[in-house]
Write a protein that holds these residues in place. Structure first.
Motif, short mmCIF file in Angstrom:
data_model
loop_
_atom_site.label_atom_id
_atom_site.label_comp_id
_atom_site.label_asym_id
_atom_site.label_seq_id
_atom_site.Cartn_x
_atom_site.Cartn_y
_atom_site.Cartn_z
N LEU A 219 41.29 51.11 27.17
CA LEU A 219 40.75 50.91 25.82
C LEU A 219 41.73 50.09 24.97
CD1 LEU A 219 39.19 54.40 25.07
CD2 LEU A 219 37.97 52.26 25.43
N GLY A 220 43.00 50.43 25.06
CA GLY A 220 44.02 49.67 24.33
C GLY A 220 44.08 48.21 24.78
N LEU A 221 43.98 48.00 26.10
CA LEU A 221 43.99 46.62 26.62
C LEU A 221 42.77 45.84 26.15
CD1 LEU A 221 45.28 47.29 30.24
CD2 LEU A 221 46.56 46.24 28.35
N TYR A 222 41.60 46.49 26.13
CA TYR A 222 40.40 45.82 25.63
C TYR A 222 40.52 45.48 24.14
CZ TYR A 222 37.57 46.24 29.85
OH TYR A 222 37.07 46.10 31.11
N ILE A 223 41.15 46.36 23.38
CA ILE A 223 41.36 46.08 21.96
C ILE A 223 42.25 44.86 21.79
CG2 ILE A 223 42.49 46.96 19.85
CD1 ILE A 223 41.35 49.75 20.68
N ILE A 224 43.29 44.74 22.61
CA ILE A 224 44.15 43.55 22.55
C ILE A 224 43.35 42.30 22.90
CG2 ILE A 224 46.17 42.41 23.55
CD1 ILE A 224 47.37 45.24 23.94
N LEU A 225 42.46 42.40 23.89
CA LEU A 225 41.61 41.25 24.24
C LEU A 225 40.73 40.84 23.06
CD1 LEU A 225 40.47 42.00 27.91
CD2 LEU A 225 41.94 40.13 27.13
N ILE B 127 46.57 40.98 30.97
CA ILE B 127 45.75 42.12 30.57
C ILE B 127 44.66 42.37 31.60
CG2 ILE B 127 44.05 42.92 28.86
CD1 ILE B 127 45.86 41.56 26.72
N TRP B 128 43.99 41.32 32.07
CA TRP B 128 42.95 41.49 33.08
C TRP B 128 43.52 41.99 34.41
CZ3 TRP B 128 38.21 42.55 32.38
CH2 TRP B 128 37.54 42.08 31.27
N ILE B 129 44.72 41.56 34.76
CA ILE B 129 45.36 42.06 35.98
C ILE B 129 45.54 43.57 35.86
CG2 ILE B 129 47.55 42.11 37.26
CD1 ILE B 129 47.71 39.03 36.69
N TYR B 130 46.02 44.02 34.70
CA TYR B 130 46.21 45.46 34.51
C TYR B 130 44.88 46.22 34.51
CZ TYR B 130 51.23 45.45 33.67
OH TYR B 130 52.58 45.36 33.82
N ILE B 131 43.87 45.68 33.85
CA ILE B 131 42.58 46.36 33.83
C ILE B 131 42.01 46.49 35.24
CG2 ILE B 131 40.16 46.09 33.12
CD1 ILE B 131 41.23 44.92 30.45
N ILE B 132 42.05 45.42 36.01
CA ILE B 132 41.54 45.46 37.38
C ILE B 132 42.36 46.43 38.23
CG2 ILE B 132 41.25 44.08 39.48
CD1 ILE B 132 40.49 41.73 37.55
N ALA B 133 43.68 46.42 38.05
CA ALA B 133 44.54 47.35 38.80
C ALA B 133 44.20 48.80 38.48
CB ALA B 133 46.01 47.06 38.50
N LEU B 134 43.96 49.10 37.21
CA LEU B 134 43.60 50.46 36.81
C LEU B 134 42.25 50.88 37.38
CD1 LEU B 134 44.85 50.33 33.12
CD2 LEU B 134 45.72 51.87 34.90
N ILE B 135 41.30 49.97 37.40
CA ILE B 135 39.97 50.29 37.96
C ILE B 135 40.08 50.54 39.46
CG2 ILE B 135 37.70 49.32 38.48
CD1 ILE B 135 37.86 47.93 35.70
N ILE B 136 40.80 49.68 40.17
CA ILE B 136 40.96 49.88 41.62
C ILE B 136 41.70 51.18 41.90
CG2 ILE B 136 42.05 48.97 43.72
CD1 ILE B 136 41.53 46.15 42.58
N GLN B 137 42.71 51.46 41.10
CA GLN B 137 43.47 52.71 41.27
C GLN B 137 42.56 53.92 41.04
OE1 GLN B 137 46.81 52.95 38.61
NE2 GLN B 137 48.00 54.17 40.07
N ALA B 138 41.69 53.86 40.05
CA ALA B 138 40.77 54.97 39.80
C ALA B 138 39.80 55.15 40.96
CB ALA B 138 40.00 54.73 38.50
N ILE B 139 39.27 54.05 41.48
CA ILE B 139 38.34 54.14 42.62
C ILE B 139 39.04 54.72 43.83
CG2 ILE B 139 37.00 52.76 44.25
CD1 ILE B 139 36.35 50.90 41.84
N LEU B 140 40.27 54.29 44.08
CA LEU B 140 41.01 54.84 45.23
C LEU B 140 41.27 56.33 45.05
CD1 LEU B 140 43.64 52.04 46.02
CD2 LEU B 140 41.65 52.72 47.39
N SER B 141 41.49 56.77 43.81
CA SER B 141 41.75 58.20 43.59
C SER B 141 40.49 59.03 43.83
CB SER B 141 42.28 58.44 42.18
OG SER B 141 41.25 58.28 41.22
N TRP B 142 39.32 58.44 43.61
CA TRP B 142 38.07 59.17 43.84
C TRP B 142 37.77 59.31 45.33
CZ3 TRP B 142 34.97 55.63 40.08
CH2 TRP B 142 35.33 55.94 38.77
N THR B 143 38.23 58.35 46.11
CA THR B 143 37.91 58.37 47.54
C THR B 143 38.96 59.06 48.39
OG1 THR B 143 38.96 56.22 47.91
CG2 THR B 143 36.59 56.22 47.34
N ASN B 144 40.01 59.56 47.76
CA ASN B 144 41.13 60.18 48.50
C ASN B 144 41.67 59.24 49.57
OD1 ASN B 144 41.32 62.58 47.11
ND2 ASN B 144 39.76 63.57 48.37
#
Length: 185
Positions: free
Chosen positions: A171-177, A113-130
């Protein structure tokens, strides 16, 4: 007491990083990510020595790399036992082996779950920076998170061009945690 805390920290950190690498390798294979990517090659090289030997005994089940799951589980069990011994509670090991295996499986789920959360955060940051074009990690993150994002994206359309599906998945991943409860380590 301080030396015990330092030892617990070092053992936990080293085991956790390696268990994470094994789980990332499993997830990359499961999501059919590009294994020629430099990051994938790094993960393959650090996890190959034990996995090659384990695959001789434990074959894959379809697209599931069962050897990687078994290795991660064995390492997590070893980590729990080591932490119990370091903390001076070794008499509890033999009486609670079923509990240790169950706890190890829950910890592996928590790590995924933490691997997915971190991957989603990094992916979001990369999308903001083009910075996604030509970035070797961006393609891997897309492959890794696509199985979680695609079902949500079918039902939740972008709002004013902004994809909110990563937030819904997190949010779903945090609920599972929360359901899994706090980690005892």
């Amino acid at each position: 007491m301080v030396l015990q805390q330092i030892l617990v920290f070092l053992v936990s950190t080293l085991f956790s990083f390696y268990i994470g690498a094994v789980l990332i390798r499993f997830l990359l294979a499961w999501s059919r990510a590009d294994f020629y990517n430099p990051f994938s090659q790094f993960i393959v090289k650090i996890t190959n020595p034990p996995l090659v030997k384990l695959r001789r005994i434990i074959p894959a089940l379809g697209k599931l790399d069962t050897a990687a799951i078994v290795l991660a589980l064995l390492l997590q069990i070893a980590l729990i036992i080591l932490l119990v011994i370091i903390q001076g509670k070794s008499s509890q090991i033999s009486a609670n082996i079923f509990y240790i295996v169950l706890l190890a499986m829950i910890e592996l789920i928590r790590t995924v779950i933490w691997i997915y959360i971190i991957a989603l955060i990094i992916q979001a940051i990369l999308s903001w920076t083009n910075n996604q074009q030509g970035n070797p990690i961006a393609g891997l993150l897309d492959s890794l998170t696509r199985p979680l994002l695609r079902p949500v994206q079918r039902y939740v359309q972008p709002i004013s061009g902004i994809d909110v599906s990563p937030m819904i998945v997190m949010l779903g991943l945090y609920i599972i945690l929360i359901i899994l409860g706090p980690s005892p380590f």
